[in-house]
Scaffold this active site. Structure first.
Site, PDB file in Angstrom:
ATOM      1  N   ASP A   1       0.854  -1.186   0.000  1.00  0.00           N
ATOM      2  CA  ASP A   1       0.000   0.000   0.000  1.00  0.00           C
ATOM      3  C   ASP A   1       0.893   1.240   0.000  1.00  0.00           C
ATOM      4  OD1 ASP A   1      -2.235   1.571   0.072  1.00  0.00           O
ATOM      5  OD2 ASP A   1      -2.720   1.203   2.182  1.00  0.00           O
TER       6      ASP A   1
ATOM      7  N   GLU B   1      -6.263   5.161  -9.224  1.00  0.00           N
ATOM      8  CA  GLU B   1      -7.578   5.636  -8.791  1.00  0.00           C
ATOM      9  C   GLU B   1      -8.166   6.726  -9.682  1.00  0.00           C
ATOM     10  OE1 GLU B   1      -9.859   6.339  -4.596  1.00  0.00           O
ATOM     11  OE2 GLU B   1      -7.844   5.526  -4.723  1.00  0.00           O
TER      12      GLU B   1
ATOM     13  N   LYS C   1      -9.188   1.938  -9.704  1.00  0.00           N
ATOM     14  CA  LYS C   1      -9.798   2.092  -8.381  1.00  0.00           C
ATOM     15  C   LYS C   1     -10.965   3.063  -8.452  1.00  0.00           C
ATOM     16  CE  LYS C   1      -7.528   2.139  -4.405  1.00  0.00           C
ATOM     17  NZ  LYS C   1      -6.543   2.526  -3.368  1.00  0.00           N
TER      18      LYS C   1
ATOM     19  N   THR D   1     -12.948   0.531  -3.889  1.00  0.00           N
ATOM     20  CA  THR D   1     -12.317   0.943  -2.639  1.00  0.00           C
ATOM     21  C   THR D   1     -13.315   1.697  -1.749  1.00  0.00           C
ATOM     22  OG1 THR D   1     -10.354   2.047  -1.755  1.00  0.00           O
ATOM     23  CG2 THR D   1     -11.447   3.114  -3.607  1.00  0.00           C
TER      24      THR D   1
ATOM     25  N   PHE E   1     -12.120  -1.464   4.200  1.00  0.00           N
ATOM     26  CA  PHE E   1     -11.182  -0.634   4.951  1.00  0.00           C
ATOM     27  C   PHE E   1     -11.237  -0.957   6.451  1.00  0.00           C
ATOM     28  CE2 PHE E   1      -9.691   3.254   2.391  1.00  0.00           C
ATOM     29  CZ  PHE E   1      -9.486   2.477   1.261  1.00  0.00           C
TER      30      PHE E   1
END
Length: 316
Positions: free
Chosen positions: A16, A95, A131, A155, A177
């Site tokens: 990440d 993203e 994303k 996400t 998350f």
């Protein structure tokens, strides 16, 4: 064997981070980025050439001043992804602008533009995950994009309704998350940091994992946003886990035995009827934590996108 090596035996480890040194050190399969990580990456003096390349690209593409900034922003996103792909065998997640999260059509157009930029540099679309925030609109965008072999990573996933809708739309991968769910329960004083109760973020992923495996959904579950290695260890056996360099280092430094906690079912149940949009919105709305954290996440990623554009604007 250290815990990072042990974890890799039954979970795909994803970095990440956009930091190349960390990626080289911990040798993950995949890597994920987001607007916050992109900002961190371009703030490094080592990465200033990405800004220069992006500015040149934006000017070359032309259009209004705003158009040039957007083109430059997309260029940085892709150029960093291309650089990361040199050091990993799997996917990089890039993203879409969070400000598009409530428009299926705009998300599809932006995703295709990102894929085109990758392919212009010789990167096949099967190395890239787009994303998108797990709104209804983005879930439907991911469903359409998959028909054109554009795979997505949904996400900012906090509710079970989001997880169900993603699986029912045949989304490639979701990112629940864990840490942000935990943060909300602590902030609401529903649990304490010293509590011995099972972490609500971990419970959420376990529920999704059990449901997906029981009904034989193919959507990949990638736990994300961890606050400590205990959350990671509880989820050993999850399809994928995306982990920050700080926690990767801690796992690598720890030689305590690690056991697999999540194991798929071998007996499958019939899939339930898919949620309608109305049912999805109602079910998601029933989860106060999920409503708050999804909105906050979209706002914060949108803010970081604006900060990136301001940096580019000064250079333009």
């Amino acid at each position: 064997m250290n815990q990072l090596s042990a974890l890799k035996e039954f979970t795909t480890v994803v970095a990440d981070t956009s930091d190349i040194k960390s990626i080289c050190k911990y040798k993950p399969e995949d890597a994920t980025t987001n607007p916050s990580l992109i900002l961190q990456a371009i703030s490094s003096n080592n990465n200033q050439f990405f800004i220069d390349q992006a500015i040149q690209y934006g000017k070359k593409k032309g259009g209004s001043y705003k158009d040039k900034i957007i083109h430059a922003s997309d260029k940085i996103l892709v150029d960093l992804g291309v650089e990361i792909l040199k050091y990993i065998p799997g996917y990089v997640s890039s993203e879409v602008d969070a400000r598009l999260s409530f428009s299926t059509e705009k998300c599809i157009l932006k995703a295709k533009k990102i894929i085109d930029l990758y392919e212009e540099q010789g990167i096949m679309r099967n190395r890239v995950l787009i994303k998108l925030a797990a709104t209804w609109e983005c879930i439907k965008a991911a469903e359409e994009l998959k028909k054109e072999n554009v795979l997505c990573n949904l996400t900012l996933l906090f509710s079970f309704a989001q997880a169900r809708a993603c699986a029912e739309s045949n989304v490639f991968l979701i990112s629940p998350f864990v840490g942000r769910i935990y943060d909300w329960y602590v902030s609401q004083k529903l649990i304490s940091k010293s509590s011995k109760e099972k972490d609500p973020g971990v419970i959420s992923v376990c529920k999704i994992y059990d449901y997906y495996k029981k009904h034989n959904y193919k959507t990949i579950i990638m736990g994300a946003s961890f606050r400590n290695i205990q959350q990671i260890l509880y989820l050993s056996g999850c399809d994928r886990l995306t982990i920050s360099p700080i926690l990767l280092k801690e796992l690598e430094s720890n030689n305590e035995k690690l056991k697999r906690n999540l194991i798929p079912n071998n007996v499958f149940l019939a899939k339930p009827k898919a949620l309608s949009e109305e049912e999805f919105r109602w079910e998601h709305n029933q989860d106060a934590m999920a409503v708050e954290k999804l909105s906050e996440g979209i706002r914060n990623f949108g803010r970081d996108q604006l900060l990136l554009e301001k940096i580019l604007s000064k250079k333009m």
